[in-house]
Design a protein around this motif. Structure first.
Motif, mmCIF file in Angstrom:
data_model
loop_
_atom_site.group_PDB
_atom_site.id
_atom_site.type_symbol
_atom_site.label_atom_id
_atom_site.label_comp_id
_atom_site.label_asym_id
_atom_site.label_seq_id
_atom_site.Cartn_x
_atom_site.Cartn_y
_atom_site.Cartn_z
ATOM 1 N N ASP A 193 17.529 -28.330 24.786
ATOM 2 C CA ASP A 193 17.258 -27.433 23.991
ATOM 3 C C ASP A 193 15.764 -26.696 23.792
ATOM 4 O OD1 ASP A 193 19.803 -27.657 23.160
ATOM 5 O OD2 ASP A 193 19.332 -28.820 21.080
ATOM 6 N N GLN A 194 14.622 -27.531 23.998
ATOM 7 C CA GLN A 194 13.377 -26.859 24.101
ATOM 8 C C GLN A 194 13.249 -25.870 25.288
ATOM 9 O OE1 GLN A 194 10.670 -26.952 21.889
ATOM 10 N NE2 GLN A 194 10.144 -25.150 23.084
ATOM 11 N N ALA A 195 13.893 -26.448 26.575
ATOM 12 C CA ALA A 195 13.819 -25.529 27.650
ATOM 13 C C ALA A 195 14.577 -24.228 27.580
ATOM 14 C CB ALA A 195 14.253 -26.366 28.805
ATOM 15 N N LEU A 196 15.593 -24.382 26.882
ATOM 16 C CA LEU A 196 16.566 -23.091 26.705
ATOM 17 C C LEU A 196 15.526 -22.203 25.879
ATOM 18 C CD1 LEU A 196 18.970 -21.366 26.908
ATOM 19 C CD2 LEU A 196 19.891 -22.484 25.047
ATOM 20 N N ASN A 197 14.880 -22.621 24.640
ATOM 21 C CA ASN A 197 14.009 -21.989 24.085
ATOM 22 C C ASN A 197 13.036 -21.255 24.845
ATOM 23 O OD1 ASN A 197 12.580 -21.097 21.341
ATOM 24 N ND2 ASN A 197 11.215 -22.591 21.819
ATOM 25 N N ASP A 198 12.311 -21.991 25.687
ATOM 26 C CA ASP A 198 11.256 -21.412 26.682
ATOM 27 C C ASP A 198 11.883 -20.468 27.558
ATOM 28 O OD1 ASP A 198 9.659 -23.241 25.416
ATOM 29 O OD2 ASP A 198 9.721 -24.751 26.914
ATOM 30 N N TYR A 199 13.043 -20.672 28.135
ATOM 31 C CA TYR A 199 13.602 -19.655 28.829
ATOM 32 C C TYR A 199 13.920 -18.376 28.231
ATOM 33 C CZ TYR A 199 17.055 -17.497 32.032
ATOM 34 O OH TYR A 199 17.741 -16.533 32.805
ATOM 35 N N ALA A 200 14.491 -18.305 26.873
ATOM 36 C CA ALA A 200 14.691 -17.408 26.114
ATOM 37 C C ALA A 200 13.495 -16.513 25.635
ATOM 38 C CB ALA A 200 15.222 -17.628 24.812
ATOM 39 N N ARG A 201 12.437 -17.288 25.544
ATOM 40 C CA ARG A 201 11.089 -16.308 25.333
ATOM 41 C C ARG A 201 10.378 -15.747 26.393
ATOM 42 N NH1 ARG A 201 8.268 -17.981 20.649
ATOM 43 N NH2 ARG A 201 9.010 -19.789 19.289
ATOM 44 N N LEU A 260 12.177 -8.281 37.323
ATOM 45 C CA LEU A 260 12.145 -9.405 36.410
ATOM 46 C C LEU A 260 11.235 -10.634 36.706
ATOM 47 C CD1 LEU A 260 13.127 -10.701 33.775
ATOM 48 C CD2 LEU A 260 15.095 -11.518 34.738
ATOM 49 N N LEU A 261 11.329 -10.723 37.906
ATOM 50 C CA LEU A 261 10.599 -11.876 38.913
ATOM 51 C C LEU A 261 8.981 -11.571 38.733
ATOM 52 C CD1 LEU A 261 12.646 -12.852 41.966
ATOM 53 C CD2 LEU A 261 11.925 -14.356 40.154
ATOM 54 N N ALA A 262 8.732 -10.452 38.729
ATOM 55 C CA ALA A 262 7.286 -9.878 38.644
ATOM 56 C C ALA A 262 6.645 -10.242 37.225
ATOM 57 C CB ALA A 262 7.122 -8.631 38.824
ATOM 58 N N ILE A 263 7.668 -10.010 36.371
ATOM 59 C CA ILE A 263 7.189 -10.364 34.911
ATOM 60 C C ILE A 263 7.150 -11.697 34.593
ATOM 61 C CG2 ILE A 263 7.802 -9.876 32.443
ATOM 62 C CD1 ILE A 263 9.215 -7.085 33.429
ATOM 63 N N VAL A 264 8.364 -12.408 35.238
ATOM 64 C CA VAL A 264 8.605 -13.645 34.871
ATOM 65 C C VAL A 264 8.520 -14.674 36.295
ATOM 66 C CG1 VAL A 264 9.794 -15.746 33.452
ATOM 67 C CG2 VAL A 264 9.952 -13.265 32.932
ATOM 68 N N PRO A 265 7.619 -14.788 36.993
ATOM 69 C CA PRO A 265 7.427 -15.502 38.113
ATOM 70 C C PRO A 265 8.014 -16.955 38.074
ATOM 71 C CG PRO A 265 5.280 -15.266 37.351
ATOM 72 C CD PRO A 265 6.202 -14.613 36.384
ATOM 73 N N THR A 266 8.166 -17.560 36.799
ATOM 74 C CA THR A 266 8.682 -19.006 37.122
ATOM 75 C C THR A 266 10.180 -18.755 36.242
ATOM 76 O OG1 THR A 266 7.950 -19.028 34.465
ATOM 77 C CG2 THR A 266 6.500 -19.923 36.214
ATOM 78 N N LEU A 267 10.824 -17.873 36.545
ATOM 79 C CA LEU A 267 12.105 -17.602 36.117
ATOM 80 C C LEU A 267 13.073 -18.625 36.723
ATOM 81 C CD1 LEU A 267 14.538 -15.858 34.782
ATOM 82 C CD2 LEU A 267 14.861 -14.622 37.066
ATOM 83 N N TYR A 268 12.904 -18.953 38.087
ATOM 84 C CA TYR A 268 14.023 -19.822 38.755
ATOM 85 C C TYR A 268 13.848 -21.309 38.117
ATOM 86 C CZ TYR A 268 15.222 -15.983 42.083
ATOM 87 O OH TYR A 268 15.438 -14.935 42.450
ATOM 88 N N SER A 269 12.243 -21.489 38.162
ATOM 89 C CA SER A 269 12.297 -23.017 37.691
ATOM 90 C C SER A 269 12.614 -23.337 36.325
ATOM 91 C CB SER A 269 10.617 -23.193 37.768
ATOM 92 O OG SER A 269 9.833 -22.486 37.103
ATOM 93 N N LYS A 270 12.401 -22.068 35.521
ATOM 94 C CA LYS A 270 12.642 -22.095 34.179
ATOM 95 C C LYS A 270 14.298 -22.523 33.884
ATOM 96 C CE LYS A 270 8.898 -20.163 31.770
ATOM 97 N NZ LYS A 270 8.375 -21.190 30.956
ATOM 98 N N ALA A 329 12.344 -14.880 29.475
ATOM 99 C CA ALA A 329 13.079 -14.271 30.306
ATOM 100 C C ALA A 329 14.234 -13.008 29.577
ATOM 101 C CB ALA A 329 14.131 -15.056 31.301
ATOM 102 N N ILE A 330 14.819 -13.753 28.560
ATOM 103 C CA ILE A 330 16.126 -13.039 28.015
ATOM 104 C C ILE A 330 15.592 -11.719 27.592
ATOM 105 C CG2 ILE A 330 17.597 -12.848 26.108
ATOM 106 C CD1 ILE A 330 18.355 -14.969 28.309
ATOM 107 N N SER A 331 14.433 -11.605 26.733
ATOM 108 C CA SER A 331 13.996 -10.304 26.066
ATOM 109 C C SER A 331 13.687 -9.526 27.206
ATOM 110 C CB SER A 331 12.912 -10.335 25.080
ATOM 111 O OG SER A 331 11.915 -10.942 25.802
ATOM 112 N N GLU A 332 13.008 -9.990 28.390
ATOM 113 C CA GLU A 332 12.480 -9.074 29.301
ATOM 114 C C GLU A 332 13.793 -8.500 30.284
ATOM 115 O OE1 GLU A 332 9.834 -8.160 29.532
ATOM 116 O OE2 GLU A 332 8.532 -9.559 28.476
ATOM 117 N N ALA A 333 14.753 -9.341 30.433
ATOM 118 C CA ALA A 333 16.091 -8.925 31.130
ATOM 119 C C ALA A 333 16.641 -7.536 30.284
ATOM 120 C CB ALA A 333 16.931 -9.979 31.417
#
Length: 240
Positions: free
Chosen positions: A49-57, A109-119, A59-63
């Protein structure tokens, strides 16, 4: 904790609910012409759940700012009928433009969130992606009291595979199935390879009808086929 739950709800709405309209009996899915659709086969990790929260913060809004829209999806609670693994859900997402535009959006998106894949790996233990260009508007209903099945085939013999597809579709019709979606020419971003040559969603009035079809489907000549995945789908229930 309240903030985490709130963000998780936002993620759920972004991934599952946008573009779906449900009443007491059916759910409608709509794919617009001039967009690329993501098919995401996902399995969540426990206690993520916390990891999903971090991913949302992150990546989701940027996407969404880059044009992404969630178009709903299905859960997959039942064991597959034909597959070597069992994903948890199928999610649809939409990006404006063609394959080139989709590729460019990923770069941005990767330029904005370079940790996208690991998240993503913090949240999901399995993350397969297929992209499809939508050349004409597609809208289909699925009914909550019926059986929905996703079937994907990979080809081995290109010359014979077209005949196999025709035979499969004829078999669906013979046993009373309704063809809801028929897609080909899948592509995947690097690292997310999942490109079946032929993917369908079919709907069946009853389990008995599908079982009769499945018995024949399993006896088809597979000499043109390299692999098959076939999953039961469960559409979301309408909110009370």
């Amino acid at each position: 904790m309240d903030q985490i739950l709130k963000t998780i709800t936002v993620v759920t709405l972004a991934l599952f609910s946008t573009g779906i309209f449900a009443d007491d009996t059916k759910v409608t899915y709509t794919f617009e012409k001039g967009h690329v659709i993501d098919f995401l086969l996902l399995t969540r990790k426990p206690n993520s759940d916390q990891a999903l929260n971090d991913y949302a913060r992150a990546a989701i809004s940027e996407a969404r700012a880059l044009g992404y829209k969630g178009l709903g999806g299905f859960s997959m609670p039942r064991n597959p009928t034909q597959s070597n693994y069992h994903p948890e859900s199928l999610i649809f997402g939409s990006w404006p433009g063609d394959f080139s535009d989709r590729e460019q959006a990923l770069k941005e998106l990767l330029a904005i969130v370079p940790t996208l894949y690991s998240k993503r790996l913090d949240v999901w233990s399995m993350f397969h992606m297929s992209n499809y260009e939508i050349k004409e508007d597609i809208s289909f209903d699925v009914h909550l009291n019926k059986i929905q099945v996703l079937t994907s085939y990979w080809k081995k013999d290109p010359e014979k595979f077209a005949d196999f597809k025709d035979s499969f579709l004829a078999l669906v019709d013979q046993f009373g199935g309704a063809l809801k979606l028929n897609l080909s020419d899948a592509r995947s971003p690097f690292g997310y390879e999942y490109t079946p040559e032929f993917t369908t969603i079919t709907e069946w009035d009853s389990q008995q009808d599908f079982d009769a079809f499945l018995a024949e489907n399993r006896t088809m000549d597979l000499s043109a086929v390299k692999q098959v995945h076939q999953f039961y789908l469960a559409p979301p229930k309408p909110r009370s």
